[in-house]
Design a protein around this motif. Structure first.
Motif, short mmCIF file in Angstrom:
data_model
loop_
_atom_site.label_atom_id
_atom_site.label_comp_id
_atom_site.label_asym_id
_atom_site.label_seq_id
_atom_site.Cartn_x
_atom_site.Cartn_y
_atom_site.Cartn_z
N ALA A 10 -70.93 46.03 70.68
CA ALA A 10 -71.64 44.92 71.32
C ALA A 10 -72.36 45.37 72.58
O ALA A 10 -71.84 46.17 73.36
N GLU A 11 -73.57 44.84 72.74
CA GLU A 11 -74.37 45.00 73.95
C GLU A 11 -74.64 46.45 74.32
O GLU A 11 -74.62 46.84 75.48
N LEU A 12 -74.94 47.23 73.31
CA LEU A 12 -75.33 48.63 73.47
C LEU A 12 -76.82 48.67 73.81
O LEU A 12 -77.63 48.07 73.10
N GLU A 13 -77.19 49.35 74.87
CA GLU A 13 -78.59 49.43 75.27
C GLU A 13 -79.16 50.79 74.92
O GLU A 13 -78.53 51.83 75.16
N HIS A 14 -80.37 50.75 74.31
CA HIS A 14 -81.04 51.98 73.92
C HIS A 14 -82.55 51.71 73.86
O HIS A 14 -82.96 50.62 73.49
N ASP A 15 -83.33 52.70 74.22
CA ASP A 15 -84.79 52.56 74.19
C ASP A 15 -85.33 53.00 72.83
O ASP A 15 -84.95 54.07 72.33
N LEU A 31 -83.87 47.97 74.44
CA LEU A 31 -83.28 46.98 73.53
C LEU A 31 -81.78 46.91 73.75
O LEU A 31 -81.15 47.89 74.12
N ARG A 32 -81.22 45.74 73.49
CA ARG A 32 -79.76 45.58 73.52
C ARG A 32 -79.31 45.21 72.10
O ARG A 32 -79.77 44.24 71.52
N PHE A 33 -78.39 46.01 71.57
CA PHE A 33 -77.92 45.86 70.20
C PHE A 33 -76.49 45.33 70.15
O PHE A 33 -75.64 45.76 70.95
N THR A 34 -76.23 44.45 69.22
CA THR A 34 -74.88 44.12 68.79
C THR A 34 -74.88 44.33 67.28
O THR A 34 -75.71 43.76 66.57
N ILE A 35 -73.96 45.18 66.82
CA ILE A 35 -73.92 45.53 65.40
C ILE A 35 -72.53 45.21 64.86
O ILE A 35 -71.52 45.61 65.45
#
Length: 123
Positions: A10-15, A31-35
């Motif tokens: 949750a709430e992993l940030e990556h460009d 971008l902020r990812f929740t997978i």
């Protein structure tokens, strides 16, 4: 209700190079990812089961970071989410479905969450 097992990052940030932001600036967009990956469930989990009895959580993180092809501009953010889903399906046949939520941080003005959620099931 049926039992289920969902692994989550949750709430992993990556460009990532995506969308109009990257097209206009030539820079990757934050971008902020929740997978979430729904896994095939075993009948029981014992304390001494090997780590291979489940999927490595880091695979979810890697699907949104190092597994994305460098230098590729994903015109649609949906394509980023779809790539992550397909990566996880290919890695492990126990993955039944994948849900990817992506928040576009560069276009938020007041901490609102603008983005998409894509859910794919194994075919």
């Amino acid at each position: 209700m049926a039992d289920s097992l969902i692994l989550e990052v949750a709430e992993l940030e990556h460009d990532v190079l995506t969308g109009i932001y990257s097209e206009e600036t030539g820079k990757a967009q934050p971008l902020r990812f929740t997978i979430q990956a729904e896994m095939k469930l075993l009948d029981h989990y014992d304390a001494d089961m090997p780590l291979t009895a489940s999927k490595n959580y880091m695979d979810l993180k890697d699907a949104a970071t190092s597994a994305l092809p460098a230098g590729v501009h994903f015109k649609l953010i949906e394509a980023v989410a779809d790539y992550i889903c397909q990566t996880l399906f290919v890695q492990d046949e126990r993955v039944l479905s994948v849900t990817v939520k992506i928040v576009k941080l560069a276009i938020a003005e007041h901490d609102e969450q603008i983005g998409i959620t894509l859910r794919r099931e194994r075919r």
